[in-house]
Design a protein around this motif. Sequence first.
Motif, PDB file in Angstrom:
ATOM      1  N   LYS A  81       0.804  -1.222   0.000  1.00 11.48           N
ATOM      2  CA  LYS A  81       0.000   0.000   0.000  1.00 11.48           C
ATOM      3  C   LYS A  81       0.841   1.279   0.000  1.00 11.48           C
ATOM      4  CE  LYS A  81      -3.801  -2.326   0.206  1.00 11.48           C
ATOM      5  NZ  LYS A  81      -4.403  -2.669  -1.054  1.00 11.48           N
ATOM      6  N   THR A  82       2.065   1.184   0.504  1.00 13.84           N
ATOM      7  CA  THR A  82       2.960   2.343   0.541  1.00 13.84           C
ATOM      8  C   THR A  82       4.206   2.029  -0.272  1.00 13.84           C
ATOM      9  OG1 THR A  82       2.188   3.000   2.730  1.00 13.84           O
ATOM     10  CG2 THR A  82       4.319   3.872   2.025  1.00 13.84           C
ATOM     11  N   VAL A  83       4.572   2.953  -1.123  1.00 13.20           N
ATOM     12  CA  VAL A  83       5.804   2.840  -1.894  1.00 13.20           C
ATOM     13  C   VAL A  83       6.742   3.925  -1.394  1.00 13.20           C
ATOM     14  CG1 VAL A  83       6.852   3.091  -4.180  1.00 13.20           C
ATOM     15  CG2 VAL A  83       4.680   1.873  -3.910  1.00 13.20           C
ATOM     16  N   THR A  84       7.974   3.539  -1.131  1.00 15.04           N
ATOM     17  CA  THR A  84       8.990   4.508  -0.729  1.00 15.04           C
ATOM     18  C   THR A  84       9.913   4.750  -1.905  1.00 15.04           C
ATOM     19  OG1 THR A  84       8.878   3.787   1.574  1.00 15.04           O
ATOM     20  CG2 THR A  84      10.848   5.010   0.900  1.00 15.04           C
ATOM     21  N   LEU A  85      10.018   6.015  -2.284  1.00 15.57           N
ATOM     22  CA  LEU A  85      10.950   6.424  -3.327  1.00 15.57           C
ATOM     23  C   LEU A  85      12.275   6.718  -2.635  1.00 15.57           C
ATOM     24  CD1 LEU A  85      11.504   7.249  -6.282  1.00 15.57           C
ATOM     25  CD2 LEU A  85      10.784   9.567  -5.634  1.00 15.57           C
ATOM     26  N   TYR A  86      13.248   5.863  -2.856  1.00 16.79           N
ATOM     27  CA  TYR A  86      14.544   6.001  -2.204  1.00 16.79           C
ATOM     28  C   TYR A  86      15.499   6.889  -2.985  1.00 16.79           C
ATOM     29  CZ  TYR A  86      13.141   2.232   0.909  1.00 16.79           C
ATOM     30  OH  TYR A  86      12.485   1.478   1.844  1.00 16.79           O
ATOM     31  N   GLN A  87      15.363   6.870  -4.300  1.00 15.53           N
ATOM     32  CA  GLN A  87      16.284   7.647  -5.125  1.00 15.53           C
ATOM     33  C   GLN A  87      15.572   8.139  -6.370  1.00 15.53           C
ATOM     34  OE1 GLN A  87      19.088   4.316  -5.534  1.00 15.53           O
ATOM     35  NE2 GLN A  87      20.665   5.709  -4.783  1.00 15.53           N
ATOM     36  N   LEU A  88      15.808   9.386  -6.708  1.00 12.72           N
ATOM     37  CA  LEU A  88      15.433   9.941  -7.992  1.00 12.72           C
ATOM     38  C   LEU A  88      16.449  11.043  -8.262  1.00 12.72           C
ATOM     39  CD1 LEU A  88      11.954  10.797  -9.400  1.00 12.72           C
ATOM     40  CD2 LEU A  88      13.977  12.121  -9.962  1.00 12.72           C
ATOM     41  N   TYR A  89      17.337  10.784  -9.202  1.00 11.17           N
ATOM     42  CA  TYR A  89      18.422  11.728  -9.497  1.00 11.17           C
ATOM     43  C   TYR A  89      18.560  11.895 -11.000  1.00 11.17           C
ATOM     44  CZ  TYR A  89      19.636  11.272  -4.628  1.00 11.17           C
ATOM     45  OH  TYR A  89      19.588  11.290  -3.259  1.00 11.17           O
ATOM     46  N   VAL A  90      18.784  13.136 -11.402  1.00  6.35           N
ATOM     47  CA  VAL A  90      19.018  13.478 -12.793  1.00  6.35           C
ATOM     48  C   VAL A  90      20.345  14.228 -12.854  1.00  6.35           C
ATOM     49  CG1 VAL A  90      18.164  14.795 -14.775  1.00  6.35           C
ATOM     50  CG2 VAL A  90      16.541  13.596 -13.281  1.00  6.35           C
TER      51      VAL A  90
END
Length: 159
Positions: A81-90
């Motif tokens: 039910k919960t998603v954790t976004l650990y990384q998003l890098y550009v």
Amino acid sequence: MFVRTAGARDLEAVRLLLSATWHDTYDAIYGVERVNEITAEWHSMPSLKARLERPASEFLVADDGKSLGGMAYAAASNDGKTVTLYQLYVLPAFQGRGIGSALLEEIEMSFPEAKRLRLEVEAENTRAVDFYARRGFLPSLEQPAAGSAEGVVVLEKML
């Protein structure tokens, strides 16, 4: 750039992307030496490989056929039910071109049963805080995970 699932052959390019992006973003906040320590540990090949192999997760890259311009990694909770976004890098040279938005949209679509998307971000990283706010993320009442750096805030978005 197109977004696709990362593979083992991408890991070295992802490691280099993370190092460059972290230095651009965090040297002024944590200092060069601390960023070197963090990237050596968190962005090591064994660490990246473990993320690639983790069940109920998505590891994405933005690829133009010649190089990677961004990456994202998220994992679902045990109940999904919960998603954790650990990384998003550009990469700094590619920021502002919609790559981060494309990666985030793909993460959101990758977990159809999820009800919320959560992340932690360094409060002093105002570019990231603003990026997420523009995409519907709000401050959460949850506390950062144990071991998180001081100054980290939790943001979440209902899906």
